[in-house]
Design an enzyme around this catalytic site. Structure first.
Site, mmCIF file in Angstrom:
data_model
loop_
_atom_site.group_PDB
_atom_site.id
_atom_site.type_symbol
_atom_site.label_atom_id
_atom_site.label_comp_id
_atom_site.label_asym_id
_atom_site.label_seq_id
_atom_site.Cartn_x
_atom_site.Cartn_y
_atom_site.Cartn_z
ATOM 1 N N SER A 143 0.803 -1.211 -0.168
ATOM 2 C CA SER A 143 0.009 0.032 0.116
ATOM 3 C C SER A 143 0.825 1.219 -0.265
ATOM 4 O O SER A 143 0.533 1.976 -0.632
ATOM 5 C CB SER A 143 -1.107 0.229 1.159
ATOM 6 N N LYS A 170 -8.837 -4.419 12.401
ATOM 7 C CA LYS A 170 -10.097 -3.989 11.478
ATOM 8 C C LYS A 170 -11.476 -4.015 12.454
ATOM 9 O O LYS A 170 -12.371 -3.061 12.104
ATOM 10 C CB LYS A 170 -10.278 -4.935 10.528
ATOM 11 N N ASN A 229 -11.481 -0.688 6.955
ATOM 12 C CA ASN A 229 -10.011 -0.753 6.575
ATOM 13 C C ASN A 229 -9.637 0.563 6.050
ATOM 14 O O ASN A 229 -8.481 0.810 5.736
ATOM 15 C CB ASN A 229 -9.933 -1.741 5.472
ATOM 16 N N ASP A 251 -12.979 -3.109 0.914
ATOM 17 C CA ASP A 251 -12.690 -4.473 0.530
ATOM 18 C C ASP A 251 -13.675 -4.952 -0.374
ATOM 19 O O ASP A 251 -13.469 -5.429 -1.536
ATOM 20 C CB ASP A 251 -12.209 -5.338 1.617
ATOM 21 N N GLY A 309 -15.521 -18.577 2.898
ATOM 22 C CA GLY A 309 -14.644 -17.805 3.883
ATOM 23 C C GLY A 309 -15.521 -16.761 4.489
ATOM 24 O O GLY A 309 -16.473 -16.121 3.724
ATOM 25 N N GLY A 335 -14.175 -14.332 6.777
ATOM 26 C CA GLY A 335 -13.065 -13.359 7.616
ATOM 27 C C GLY A 335 -13.186 -12.131 7.311
ATOM 28 O O GLY A 335 -14.130 -11.457 6.724
ATOM 29 N N ALA A 378 -11.808 -10.661 4.675
ATOM 30 C CA ALA A 378 -12.348 -10.636 3.156
ATOM 31 C C ALA A 378 -13.538 -10.860 2.856
ATOM 32 O O ALA A 378 -14.366 -10.194 2.248
ATOM 33 C CB ALA A 378 -11.104 -11.320 2.350
ATOM 34 N N GLY A 433 -6.672 -11.811 -7.108
ATOM 35 C CA GLY A 433 -7.215 -10.885 -6.057
ATOM 36 C C GLY A 433 -6.407 -9.513 -6.292
ATOM 37 O O GLY A 433 -6.684 -8.371 -5.557
#
Ligand code: NAD
Length: 293
Positions: free
Chosen positions: A23, A72, A93, A108, A132, A134, A136, A257
């Site tokens: 980033s 987060k 985020n 996200d 998933g 979590g 993401a 991704g």
């Protein structure tokens, strides 16, 4: 460095560990390209020092920050207000500081939707199978439902994230126009059956990334069909085992991704600066040589 002066506006990244993050390179190159007097720095801050980190955003009159693991969720009570998606996802985020008022966003999920849009793909009104729940998987599920994805079948192992998966399904069914269902990933027959009618399969588990780079949750290409999208949130390696299985099944649209990572950054960039990040320039600058890595 010539562009740093007495007026430079600071953006921070607060997470632990963080030294590997792309980033700072992404945002600082974008600031330089657009001639914006901003600087983006990474700060290794874990949950214990998060309150002090958030207070520093106000004290130093920073424009904002990115927040990553493990902060987060922990940051929610430290902020003044939350965007609707951040409230539903229970995660932030991106923080924006408007003269001392701190607002938390989650980019996200919008990054995921925008990455699809960049490829000319529209999943509104369609069916998604998602593995998933979590950091993401949760914003992806919530944003997809908010944006009009009609049906989301969420699969998770009965591990520490099972309760979050349950919560995500309840939020989607009660607070969006979408419909979600909860499935045990251990039930492979159910997983195969749901994939057969899916328009998109998104894997947000991190399986396929180190140390699981030889693993995928779908090993048999016959579980996929050509007209679907297969999306892996992992971007290192660029071609995951899941993506190889999807390509063996002649799936038309197989994505990693990277687009999501760039677009979640681009949305945060816009929230801080009001300007569009030069996404294609950044993609070329950072990743052109590595497409097939
Ligand atoms: P997390 O630990 O918060 O959640 C992981 C999820 O995967 C949980 O639901 C867990 O139950 C499930 N899971 C973990 N191991 C599993 C296994 N072996 N088999 C089946 N399910 C398993 O992680 P996260 O923050 O959500 O990150 C997940 C992945 O998404 C990582 O690879 C991360 O790099 C990637 N990610 C990508 C972007 C992007 O912009 N492309 C953004 C955020 C995260």
């Amino acid at each position: 460095m010539e562009r740093i002066d007495g007026h430079t506006i600071l953006i921070g990244l607060m997470a632990h560990p963080i030294r590997h993050s792309m980033s700072p390179t992404m945002h600082n190159n974008a600031f330089a390209k657009l001639g914006l007097n901003f600087a983006y720095l990474a700060f290794e801050i874990d949950c214990d020092r998060l309150a002090a980190g958030v207070e520093a955003i106000r004290t130093l009159d920073m424009r904002g920050a990115n927040i990553s693991m493990p902060n987060k969720q922990k940051i929610l009570p430290l902020l003044d207000q939350l965007s609707p998606a951040a409230k539903l996802a229970g995660a932030v985020n991106t923080v924006v500081n408007d003269h001392g008022v701190l607002t938390g966003y989650t980019t996200d999920g919008t990054g995921f939707m925008k990455a699809l849009e960049d490829e000319g793909l529209d999943i509104r009104g369609k069916k998604m199978v998602l593995t998933g729940a979590g950091g993401a998987g949760t914003p992806i599920a919530i944003q997809a439902a908010l944006d009009g994805v009609a049906e989301i079948a969420i699969f998770n192992n009965q591990d520490s994230h099972w309760e979050q998966a349950k919560k995500n399904v309840a939020i989607i069914n009660e607070q969006t126009n979408g419909h979600a269902s909860l499935h045990r990933l251990e039930d492979q027959a159910d997983f195969k059956q749901e994939l057969a009618t899916a328009d998109i399969y998104c894997d947000a588990t991190g399986v396929g990334m180190k140390p699981l780079e030889d693993k995928t949750l779908v090993e048999d290409p016959s579980w996929f069909h050509q007209d679907m999208i297969v999306f892996d949130t992992v971007y290192a390696p660029r071609t995951t085992k899941l993506m190889k299985v999807a390509k063996a099944a002649n799936v038309k649209h197989v994505l990693n991704g990277l687009g999501m990572m760039l677009e979640q950054g681009a949305e945060a960039f816009k929230l801080w600066t009001g300007k569009e990040m030069p996404v294609e320039y950044i993609r070329q600058l950072l990743f052109a040589d590595e497409e097939e890595r």
